[in-house]
Design a protein around this motif. Structure first.
Motif, PDB file in Angstrom:
ATOM      1  N   ARG A 159       0.817  -1.210   0.000  1.00 48.97           N
ATOM      2  CA  ARG A 159       0.000   0.000   0.000  1.00 48.97           C
ATOM      3  C   ARG A 159       0.854   1.265   0.000  1.00 48.97           C
ATOM      4  NH1 ARG A 159      -3.065  -0.983   5.520  1.00 48.97           N
ATOM      5  NH2 ARG A 159      -2.893  -3.096   4.667  1.00 48.97           N
ATOM      6  N   PHE A 162       2.058   1.880  -3.381  1.00 54.45           N
ATOM      7  CA  PHE A 162       0.967   2.421  -4.197  1.00 54.45           C
ATOM      8  C   PHE A 162       1.024   3.943  -4.214  1.00 54.45           C
ATOM      9  CE2 PHE A 162      -3.297   4.343  -4.016  1.00 54.45           C
ATOM     10  CZ  PHE A 162      -3.708   4.092  -5.316  1.00 54.45           C
ATOM     11  N   TYR A 163       1.274   4.565  -3.064  1.00 60.50           N
ATOM     12  CA  TYR A 163       1.363   6.023  -3.013  1.00 60.50           C
ATOM     13  C   TYR A 163       2.511   6.525  -3.885  1.00 60.50           C
ATOM     14  CZ  TYR A 163      -1.627   5.325   1.073  1.00 60.50           C
ATOM     15  OH  TYR A 163      -2.642   4.949   1.919  1.00 60.50           O
ATOM     16  N   VAL A 166       1.559   6.275  -7.583  1.00 55.79           N
ATOM     17  CA  VAL A 166       0.682   7.372  -8.009  1.00 55.79           C
ATOM     18  C   VAL A 166       1.513   8.609  -8.336  1.00 55.79           C
ATOM     19  CG1 VAL A 166      -1.096   8.989  -7.224  1.00 55.79           C
ATOM     20  CG2 VAL A 166      -1.347   6.546  -6.789  1.00 55.79           C
ATOM     21  N   THR A 208      -2.531   1.173 -12.226  1.00 53.20           N
ATOM     22  CA  THR A 208      -2.351   1.710 -10.874  1.00 53.20           C
ATOM     23  C   THR A 208      -3.675   1.821 -10.137  1.00 53.20           C
ATOM     24  OG1 THR A 208      -0.434   2.987 -11.655  1.00 53.20           O
ATOM     25  CG2 THR A 208      -1.398   3.622  -9.543  1.00 53.20           C
ATOM     26  N   ILE A 209      -4.696   2.352 -10.811  1.00 55.89           N
ATOM     27  CA  ILE A 209      -5.992   2.549 -10.164  1.00 55.89           C
ATOM     28  C   ILE A 209      -6.705   1.227  -9.923  1.00 55.89           C
ATOM     29  CG2 ILE A 209      -8.270   3.602 -10.451  1.00 55.89           C
ATOM     30  CD1 ILE A 209      -6.948   5.861 -11.984  1.00 55.89           C
ATOM     31  N   CYS A 214      -5.794   0.397  -3.955  1.00 57.03           N
ATOM     32  CA  CYS A 214      -6.606   1.540  -4.347  1.00 57.03           C
ATOM     33  C   CYS A 214      -8.082   1.250  -4.080  1.00 57.03           C
ATOM     34  CB  CYS A 214      -6.379   1.869  -5.817  1.00 57.03           C
ATOM     35  SG  CYS A 214      -7.352   3.269  -6.426  1.00 57.03           S
TER      36      CYS A 214
END
Length: 277
Positions: A159, A162-163, A166, A208-209, A214
């Motif tokens: 997670r 993930f940031y 983005v 990514t989304i 997400c």
């Protein structure tokens, strides 16, 4: 009552894993008659090909910029030894002491995101770890510890990657906007490379989304969707993309490699970027 499924071994140290006590006593490694090994073999070959290619390009430290295009492997360029890119992603956070390729600095974030991705875990667990290699095929390992030990325990920081992913996707979007310039940095132009970058950034964002993290961020920890209609609608959108997460994982992997390869061809002088206007 005997069922014929209990192990008959009297070994005081019976094998673990699928051969442990209490598991079905099937001597054969599997009962499948199809070519079950094709899928894990193809997965391993595809991932290995990308690893070899990306390693070569990351260590090359050359032919990664041809105005107005910059390779996604080198963006943003955070070292002082980067090629100068007018209005490009040149952020010299690492001084002259950094003598290695600047790609090494940035690639850790998108690669970390993909390495810890839920789909890619399944892919390389089957393709490389053989844990298990396919459905209904016994794995060769004697015991399974899951993701509780190093290095697999690092999967739990997905997670956070993930940031970072983005942020990287946002920078690649900026690079795509800059691709609407010509080699003299004049706006209002479009070349074949612009289309390559557009396709790549759409796939990068879609992958990514569609990430499971997400989906959890958008709609997780909600007890009543009816009280959060906006988040519920967003959760539905992400859910539809999430159903195609495997497809998006592979297409975006191919597109980012092709975008880099296109920049390499133009930067190395193999051909000039064809212009539409």
């Amino acid at each position: 009552m005997a069922t014929g499924t209990e192990p008959t071994t009297t070994d005081p140290h019976p094998p673990g894993g699928v051969r442990s006590a209490g598991r079905a006593a099937i001597a054969a490694p599997h009962l499948r008659t199809d070519r079950w090994w094709l899928a894990p073999a193809a997965t391993a070959a595809g991932l290995l090909a990308f690893v070899v290619y990306s390693t070569w390009r990351a260590l090359a430290n050359a032919d990664y910029y041809a105005a107005p295009y910059v390779s996604p492997f080198y963006s943003p360029c955070l070292a002082e030894n980067c090629e100068p890119m007018k209005a490009g992603p040149n952020w010299e956070l690492f001084g002259s002491w950094w003598g290695l390729s600047p790609a090494i600095i940035i690639l850790i974030f998108p690669l970390g995101f993909r390495l810890t991705c839920y789909y890619y875990r399944k892919a390389y667990y089957r393709g490389f770890w053989a844990s298990p290699p396919a459905c209904a095929v016994a794995e060769p390992h004697k015991k399974y510890t899951g993701e509780t030990r190093f290095p697999l325990v690092l999967q739990n920081i997905h997670r956070y990657f993930f940031y970072a992913a983005v942020l990287v996707a946002g920078i690649l979007t900026y690079d795509t906007v800059l691709a609407f310039r010509d080699e003299n940095y004049e706006w209002g132009h479009m070349g074949l490379g612009t289309l390559v970058f557009l396709v790549n950034i759409v796939l990068i964002w879609a992958y990514t989304i569609s990430c499971h993290s997400c989906r959890h961020i958008v709609g997780g920890k909600l007890k009543h969707f009816s009280k959060h209609p906006v988040r519920y609608r967003m959760w539905q959108w992400v859910g539809k993309l999430n159903a195609r997460h495997m497809l998006l994982a592979w297409t975006s992997l191919v597109s980012v490699a092709l975008a880099d390869f296109y920049v390499y061809l133009v930067a190395s002088g193999v051909f000039d970027d064809p212009r539409f206007f």
